[in-house]
Design a protein around this motif. Structure first.
Motif, mmCIF file in Angstrom:
data_model
loop_
_atom_site.group_PDB
_atom_site.id
_atom_site.type_symbol
_atom_site.label_atom_id
_atom_site.label_comp_id
_atom_site.label_asym_id
_atom_site.label_seq_id
_atom_site.Cartn_x
_atom_site.Cartn_y
_atom_site.Cartn_z
ATOM 1 N N VAL A 170 0.809 -1.220 0.000
ATOM 2 C CA VAL A 170 0.000 0.000 0.000
ATOM 3 C C VAL A 170 0.844 1.273 0.000
ATOM 4 O O VAL A 170 0.387 2.319 -0.475
ATOM 5 N N ALA A 171 2.086 1.207 0.485
ATOM 6 C CA ALA A 171 2.912 2.415 0.606
ATOM 7 C C ALA A 171 3.119 3.158 -0.710
ATOM 8 O O ALA A 171 3.016 4.384 -0.740
ATOM 9 N N PRO A 172 3.399 2.478 -1.826
ATOM 10 C CA PRO A 172 3.664 3.218 -3.080
ATOM 11 C C PRO A 172 2.424 3.876 -3.674
ATOM 12 O O PRO A 172 2.532 4.638 -4.631
ATOM 13 N N THR A 173 1.234 3.598 -3.148
ATOM 14 C CA THR A 173 0.002 4.156 -3.689
ATOM 15 C C THR A 173 -0.342 5.472 -2.989
ATOM 16 O O THR A 173 0.323 5.886 -2.050
ATOM 17 N N GLU A 174 -1.416 6.104 -3.446
ATOM 18 C CA GLU A 174 -1.928 7.320 -2.827
ATOM 19 C C GLU A 174 -3.093 7.016 -1.886
ATOM 20 O O GLU A 174 -3.751 7.937 -1.394
ATOM 21 N N THR A 175 -3.340 5.762 -1.629
ATOM 22 C CA THR A 175 -4.500 5.342 -0.845
ATOM 23 C C THR A 175 -4.418 5.837 0.593
ATOM 24 O O THR A 175 -3.364 5.782 1.228
ATOM 25 N N SER A 212 7.020 5.512 0.263
ATOM 26 C CA SER A 212 6.175 6.100 -0.769
ATOM 27 C C SER A 212 6.977 7.044 -1.648
ATOM 28 O O SER A 212 8.093 7.439 -1.300
ATOM 29 N N PRO A 213 6.423 7.455 -2.791
ATOM 30 C CA PRO A 213 7.100 8.444 -3.636
ATOM 31 C C PRO A 213 7.213 9.807 -2.956
ATOM 32 O O PRO A 213 7.921 10.691 -3.461
ATOM 33 N N VAL A 251 -2.034 16.076 -0.196
ATOM 34 C CA VAL A 251 -1.598 15.415 1.034
ATOM 35 C C VAL A 251 -2.058 13.963 1.034
ATOM 36 O O VAL A 251 -3.213 13.670 0.736
ATOM 37 N N ARG A 252 -1.147 13.064 1.384
ATOM 38 C CA ARG A 252 -1.503 11.656 1.580
ATOM 39 C C ARG A 252 -1.885 11.487 3.055
ATOM 40 O O ARG A 252 -1.096 11.772 3.942
ATOM 41 N N MET A 253 -3.092 11.028 3.311
ATOM 42 C CA MET A 253 -3.622 10.957 4.665
ATOM 43 C C MET A 253 -3.401 9.564 5.258
ATOM 44 O O MET A 253 -3.757 8.546 4.657
#
Length: 469
Positions: free
Chosen positions: A161-166, A189-190, A278-280
């Motif tokens: 899940v880390a590489p995603t924007e989820t 993440s990116p 922002v990634r929450m």
């Protein structure tokens, strides 16, 4: 060996941070002001600068301009938190709020140094098992420890899940390591090169939570003498970690929902909105689904947050990890306190394995730290671990007794002299919370507001709701 410059005008704090970092294996220099730092050293030659925000003469943020190629970590009091956020907009890589725990400082330093290309990952970790952080190739197992099946499943999920924007909701009891999981999600993440802003929603007074998260305009309320940037805006381009999100008041929940739905914020007192990227990441020890049924948490916000759920297992479900964690903590504390070569006796190992650990990994770390302090030999025994919480022969420090308060009768201090530290904490909070704010309670006990809140949760002491907190 990484070189660190500390710029702090208070000798006690400067000395404490210097010794902490030296024990951790860093080469450290210090100064009492920006001007002194430039007179005695060349700030640009250091791998990291740690500076107080408020200094005599030039402000600590001036070092960002004078040493543009050196990362700057800003130290600030809670009252100046919003100024620290402003400093990040000026170029500071991170801030840390006073009073901070030793591990908080070490974690911040290690994370910053690991993100710098000129510092090797091995040099950035002189005494810890934390992350080789700073790129999508980082691994959660380098940030969090765990060999059991339950933790391996957590690591696998984080990697996916880390590489995603989820949006991610981390669930787990207090002390299980939810903040470390959030850090792993960010560093893999990116967005790893951008800020990770961590907010403990329970540690900020309700009257300030919206201003802290969303910012405010000048004159929007009493005391708003200038416009301020909110923590969400400070995390623009990076990640926002909202710890204990179940403690957010209803109005802040509604505003946060708009951030998740529309990707925009509006400062308190403003009529204009602005877009944020922002990634929450949210975390809680509470059952948010049950809270939606009682009306304590918005159902629409819950479903926005609960896109991907990561559950951190309690320590009692990680039996095979207990001794491994204990050995790591023992090595870390031994190096920090100049007591290398400490070992657990077989009886101490059995005691650790039998204990239920209601406070989880944090309780284990505290037990090891306490035993390291009290140990007079190379062996840690069960009595030093004090897992029954009886306190043994450990006396309550006089500084914890409210001796400076003329209204406190001496018999109260006498009545608490034979209590364990946990019993004393509970006694002190219940006796004084009606006339003291959370900040005052934390200062009297010599802990941070976050630690005060966490101990309240562990001991089941409800927090008094008042504007004074």
């Amino acid at each position: 060996m990484p070189r660190i410059l500390i710029v702090e005008d208070e000798e006690i704090i400067r000395s404490a941070v210097r010794k902490l970092l030296q024990h951790a294996g860093y080469e450290v220099a210090d100064a009492g002001s920006v001007e002194e730092a430039e007179d005695k050293h060349d700030p640009s030659e250091f791998d990291l600068i740690i500076s107080d925000l408020r200094l005599p003469g030039a402000a600590g943020t001036e070092l960002i301009r004078r040493a543009p190629d050196t990362p700057v970590l800003i130290m600030t009091s809670y009252a100046s938190l919003r100024s620290a956020v402003d400093s990040m907009k000026m170029g500071a890589v991170e801030y840390i709020a006073k009073p901070f725990d030793h591990d908080e400082m070490l974690e911040a330093v290690e994370g910053i140094l690991a993100r710098q290309p000129q510092v090797s990952s091995s040099a950035a970790q002189p005494s810890s098992d934390r992350a080789d952080a700073g790129s999508p190739d980082s691994d959660p197992a380098s940030i969090m420890f765990g060999h059991c099946d339950a933790m391996q499943k957590v690591f696998t999920l984080i990697r996916k899940v880390a590489p995603t924007e989820t949006t991610v909701l981390i669930q787990g009891e207090s002390g299980t390591g939810k903040e470390l999981a959030a850090r792993a999600l960010h560093l893999m993440s990116p967005r790893a090169a951008r800020p990770l802003i961590s907010v403990n929603c329970a540690a900020i007074p309700e009257s300030l939570i919206e201003s802290e998260l969303f910012g405010h305009e000048k004159g929007s309320f009493t005391g708003a003498v200038s416009a301020r940037t909110g923590l969400i805006e400070a995390a623009d381009g990076g990640s926002l970690f909202l710890d204990e999100i179940g403690e957010l008041p209803a109005e802040a929940q509604a505003r946060l929902l708009r951030v998740l739905q529309e990707g925009e914020i509006r400062k308190v007192g403003s009529t204009q909105s602005r877009q944020v990227d922002v990634r929450m990441i949210a975390a809680t020890h509470r059952n948010l689904k049950a809270m939606t049924r009682t009306g304590d948490f918005r159902e629409d916000l819950f479903y926005r947050l609960n896109v991907m759920q990561v559950r951190i297992p309690p320590l009692r479900e990680r039996q095979s990890d207990i001794l491994g964690l204990a050995q790591r903590f023992l090595q870390r504390q031994g190096e920090k306190m100049s007591k290398p070569g400490l070992n657990l006796t077989p009886e101490a190992m059995r005691a650790l394995e039998r204990h239920r650990w209601p406070g989880n990994v944090r309780e284990l770390e505290n037990a090891i730290e306490r035993a390291t302090i009290l140990c007079d030999s190379d062996l840690i025994t069960p009595s030093l671990l004090d897992l029954d919480g009886e306190g043994g022969d450990v006396n309550i420090p006089e500084t914890l007794v409210d001796g400076n308060n003329e209204q406190a009768p001496s018999r109260e201090a006498e009545a608490t002299s034979d209590l364990s530290l946990e019993d004393y904490f509970q006694h002190f909070v219940l006796e004084n919370q009606d006339r003291m704010s959370e900040t005052e309670l934390a200062q009297k006990l010599g802990i941070s507001r976050k630690s005060l809140w966490e101990r309240r949760q562990r001991l089941g002491i409800p927090r008094k709701k008042s504007s004074g907190n």
